[in-house]
Design an enzyme around this catalytic site. Structure first.
Site, PDB file in Angstrom:
ATOM      1  N   SER B 520       0.830  -1.209   0.000  1.00  0.00           N
ATOM      2  CA  SER B 520       0.000   0.000   0.000  1.00  0.00           C
ATOM      3  C   SER B 520       0.860   1.254   0.000  1.00  0.00           C
ATOM      4  O   SER B 520       0.341   2.354   0.081  1.00  0.00           O
ATOM      5  CB  SER B 520      -0.890  -0.002   1.237  1.00  0.00           C
ATOM      6  OG  SER B 520      -0.082  -0.007   2.400  1.00  0.00           O
ATOM      7  N   HIS B 521       2.177   1.087  -0.066  1.00  0.00           N
ATOM      8  CA  HIS B 521       3.063   2.229   0.143  1.00  0.00           C
ATOM      9  C   HIS B 521       3.172   3.092  -1.088  1.00  0.00           C
ATOM     10  O   HIS B 521       3.706   2.681  -2.116  1.00  0.00           O
ATOM     11  CB  HIS B 521       4.448   1.744   0.593  1.00  0.00           C
ATOM     12  CG  HIS B 521       4.362   0.864   1.797  1.00  0.00           C
ATOM     13  ND1 HIS B 521       5.296  -0.065   2.118  1.00  0.00           N
ATOM     14  CD2 HIS B 521       3.411   0.778   2.754  1.00  0.00           C
ATOM     15  CE1 HIS B 521       4.945  -0.698   3.224  1.00  0.00           C
ATOM     16  NE2 HIS B 521       3.793  -0.196   3.625  1.00  0.00           N
ATOM     17  N   THR B 522       2.672   4.286  -0.973  1.00  0.00           N
ATOM     18  CA  THR B 522       2.631   5.215  -2.087  1.00  0.00           C
ATOM     19  C   THR B 522       3.307   6.494  -1.615  1.00  0.00           C
ATOM     20  O   THR B 522       3.023   6.991  -0.531  1.00  0.00           O
ATOM     21  CB  THR B 522       1.180   5.385  -2.579  1.00  0.00           C
ATOM     22  OG1 THR B 522       1.120   6.432  -3.536  1.00  0.00           O
ATOM     23  CG2 THR B 522       0.206   5.653  -1.458  1.00  0.00           C
TER      24      THR B 522
END
Lengths: 243, 594
Positions: B520-522
């Site tokens: 989910s790392h944006t």
């Protein structure tokens, strides 16, 4: 009482204690004092019994049962999907927020070619409830046209053949239904019903959890974390007391 | 203006980790703070006690703690010129939707970034030559330093770890390398607040295997804390019970670091703190001279608009929303990939990942014993911890053997290859493989490129009629080479451990899309740096364009390390808040000369 109403009543109860409303915002100052469960976070058991609410047509019920019991048949590893309550689970899910697609972004325009190419899978404006309504009708029509029989009356081998064809994208259910995506939706929901907490109407007698050895809604494994490579033999527990 | 509220010293937009940390610092310094959060109030005992939390369908499958796409989503395309499509269904991104934000439902992996991550440009040139750096830039990478070094960040990391109660074991205490900790980490002043978590069966197998191969395994630092702990704010946390319902769930034990468990009990008691919940900030409002803002315009759950005046505006929402709010507020200039001018939306990056799955006949992994951040990792191939002289990429990946959960729905496809996903064959396979499966995850760096950026979508709007954020992104050559290399290392480890029927999911093998990702790392889009031509914020997270706007989030990272972002977000929040109350309030203006 939903979340908003709960907070409103919280506000009126504790107005003197620092909760007040201005410009319609929920203004909190200080730790909210009431410690009872927030109403919208209390578990909501499935409404089972008393008939289906979404799958109200007998043919639809029989079609989905025929599919689900091939996706998860009765065998040495446990009961079938329908024996485990997966139809009641599905009907309950489709009658609520999930079925209504409440979390989905459903604004137009839908550009099917662009969206499917970019996202790697078909995108829908239809809700899960609508997709079941059209999909089950299309399955029945497919059986009537190709086998001159009702879908639920087909042999298990023939149903497996159709499901395999749908899964591989090799069978068309007409222009209005993406057969492969509908197969994935049914497979997802059937397995959810088999493996979710019995609270939601499926996984009756925790059959799905017993199949794999999942101990359920337990909350503390500190006594077991140091026991390596061992069958712990833990009896599953559910969010429903004494189930 | 109608519905104008009394003026605050500081308004905080979004009360997740960054907003809570900043509000705590600023109220303790005596400032009057109003936080505006579009989600509802959520607390441990009322919303996710142990009788409610272990419910996979509700929290993990249906994601009921997360912000739905119907509230706000993004659009996405792989490259400029393509028509973007809206992300309609649940996907990789996990926006928070309550007080506490994504800090309520995160897993808890609590990493400090490596010293190298903050200075990829400088250190690449120093170690491999300016020509190497120029070559990478020439192929489109936008490598730049953060304007802050690890050494400068260390005290803020320490502060956030103390607030969060992070569990772990030091591998570098003031320069002394300690076996059993992460010997590649930057120097720490002192031990972690709480000791490392215990090993599961798979973790001890992974630890023994990697140690035997000459690597340096250590327990992942975790926001799932290992023993009772009282943090510096006087808030008490309890020990993790290894329940396996962590990411996507709240924590009913007060043992997962979160704003609810660690900050809000103290913050809410401060008389100079107010939070408006279920209230959404639409944008900041500029003064007529355009050099500062005068507050934020918001809309309540009833659709009533209002205005919160403030001397300072802190934008501390999710990474995507920080960028979007700057664009909607007209602060700074939109990045344009054709001219490379403009800084808002620039330096977008993601996280380059792969997973390797193996099966161990007859094993009892007991995967239900888990924690969101429970795992053993090697950093021997992360960052610049290994020599890249003969490799055609920079960066690397942490390689972890993890025990996060045994949730039955989430794992139902984790069966030996060749088995059907339905019918009696699936039941037989899942009944066996549930206990026999184990995973290794490569979490890799991601470098920004000229062609990856964020902008407003011309077509699709949110429920208030404001444009959605549009993401333009695909994997780049450097990151693909990096993950190919580290995935091979992970496969070797899985083989050495005895895993059979190995399955590999290298996410860069197809064009990027948000539905198939495991991270989910944006990152980026509103990045910090020392050069206003290439960064939106100065090293104190202050806008170069409006000096009373500060923004903290993973949006500020100019590149992504091979780690989860939260600890770095928390450390940056402490740093920004201190800059505000120690310097800015007394002498408002740019903290750094452009």
């Amino acid at each position: 009482m939903n979340r908003r109403e709960a907070l409103f009543s919280l506000g009126s109860m504790a107005a003197a204690g620092g909760l007040a409303s201005r410009a319609g915002a929920v203004e909190l100052r200080g730790v909210p004092k009431p410690t009872e469960m927030s109403a919208d976070h209390l578990p909501t058991p499935a409404r089972t019994g008393g008939g289906f609410r979404v799958l109200t047509e007998e043919t639809d019920q029989k079609t989905v049962k025929a599919v689900f019991d091939r996706l998860i048949p009765a065998d040495d590893f446990g009961p079938s999907a329908s024996e485990a309550g997966c139809l009641e689970f599905l009907d309950d899910q489709l009658s609520g927020d999930y079925g209504a697609g409440k979390a989905l972004y459903l604004q137009t325009p839908l550009r099917p070619e662009i969206e499917e190419e970019i996202m790697g899978s078909p995108q829908f404006l239809a809700t899960p409830r609508e997709r079941y309504e059209t999909g089950l009708k299309a399955l029945e029509a497919y059986a009537q046209e190709n086998d001159q029989a009702a879908f639920h009356a087909l042999s298990p081998d023939r149903i497996d053949e159709i499901l395999t064809g749908l899964e591989a994208g090799e069978i068309s259910l007409g222009d209005d239904v993406d057969g492969q995506a509908f197969f994935e939706l049914m497979l997802q929901n059937a397995r959810e019903g088999y493996l979710a907490d019995p609270l939601y109407g499926g996984n009756r007698d925790m059959a799905g959890w017993k199949m794999i050895g999942f101990p359920g809604a337990r909350y503390d494994y500190r006594p077991y974390v140091d026991r390596r490579n061992e069958d712990l033999g833990l009896t599953p527990v559910s969010l429903i007391p004494n189930d | 203006m109608a519905n104008e509220r009394p003026k605050a010293d500081v308004v905080i937009v979004g009360l997740g980790w960054a907003g809570s940390v900043m509000a705590e610092e600023l109220t303790r310094a005596g400032l009057n703070v109003v936080a505006i959060e579009r989600g509802a109030w959520r607390d441990t005992s009322t919303d996710f006690p142990p009788a409610v939390d272990p419910d996979e369908l509700r929290w993990h499958t249906r994601r009921e703690l997360l912000q739905p796409m119907s509230v706000e989503t993004t659009t996405f395309r792989n490259k400029t010129g393509q028509q973007a499509a809206p992300v309609r269904n649940w996907n990789a991104f996990q926006f928070g939707w309550n007080v506490g934000g994504a800090g309520t439902h995160w897993a808890g992996m609590s990493w400090r970034f490596l010293p190298w991550d903050f200075e990829v440009a400088t250190q690449t040139a120093e170690r491999y030559g300016q020509e190497r750096l120029d070559g990478l830039m020439g192929e489109g990478l936008q490598l730049q330093d953060w304007g802050v070094t690890y050494e400068e960040m260390a005290p803020y990391y320490d502060r956030f770890e103390r607030i969060a109660g992070t569990s772990g074991k030091a591998g570098n205490l003031n320069g002394e390398k300690i076996k059993g900790g992460n010997v590649f980490e930057g120097p720490r002043e002192r031990e972690y607040p709480t000791p490392q978590l215990k090993d599961t069966n798979w973790m001890s197998m992974y630890r023994d295997t990697t140690e035997g191969m000459g690597y340096n395994p250590f327990t992942i630092p975790a926001g799932n804390i290992s023993q009772a702990y009282v943090n510096p704010l006087g808030v008490t946390m309890g020990p993790c019970t290894y329940c396996g319902f962590c990411d996507f769930h709240g924590c009913g034990n007060f043992s997962k670091s979160s704003p609810q468990a660690c900050i809000l009990p103290a913050l809410m008691r401060r008389p100079n703190f107010t939070v408006l919940t279920e209230t959404e900030v639409l944008h900041a409002v500029k003064h007529e001279d355009g050099k500062t803002v005068k507050g934020v315009k918001f809309i309540t759950r009833e659709g009533e608009e209002g205005f919160q005046p403030a001397d300072v505006v802190c934008i501390t929402a999710y990474q995507m929303d920080n960028v979007r709010l700057m664009l909607l507020s007209g602060i700074g200039q939109q990045y344009d990939p054709s001219t490379e001018r403009g800084t808002i939306g620039r330096n977008y990056s993601y996280q380059t990942c792969s997973s390797v799955t193996g099966f161990f006949s007859g094993a009892k992994m007991n995967p239900f014993i888990g924690g969101g951040a429970l795992g053993v990792q090697i950093d021997d191939f992360n960052g610049d911890n290994f020599d890249h002289s003969d490799l055609d990429f920079i960066g690397g990946a942490g390689i972890m053997g993890y025990s996060t959960n045994g949730r039955p729905i989430a794992n139902m496809n984790a069966i030996r290859p060749g088995n059907k996903r339905w019918g009696s064959q699936w039941k037989e396979a899942y009944a066996r493989d549930y206990q026999e499966v184990a995973n290794i995850f490569c979490q890799g760096t991601s470098m920004p490129t000229r062609d990856a950026y964020l902008s407003l979508d011309p077509t699709y709007k949110d429920r208030h009629g404001q444009p959605l954020l549009r993401l333009t992104f695909d994997w780049n050559r450097n990151d693909k080479s990096m993950i190919d290399y580290t995935t091979q290392k992970a496969i070797e480890i899985m083989r050495e451990a005895g895993g059979e029927d190995i399955m590999v999911d290298n996410q860069t093998e197809a064009s990027w899309n948000p539905y198939k990702q495991h991270s989910s790392h944006t990152i980026g889009g509103l990045v910090m740096g020392s050069n206003p031509a290439t960064s939106a914020l100065n090293p104190y997270l202050q806008s170069w364009d409006c000096h009373n706007v500060f923004s903290v989030g993973a949006s500020a990272f100019p590149n992504n390390g091979g780690y989860n972002p939260t600890l770095t977000v928390g450390a940056l929040a402490v740093r920004a808040a201190r800059a505000i109350h120690e310097t800015y309030i007394n002498n408002p203006g740019p903290l750094v000369e452009a």
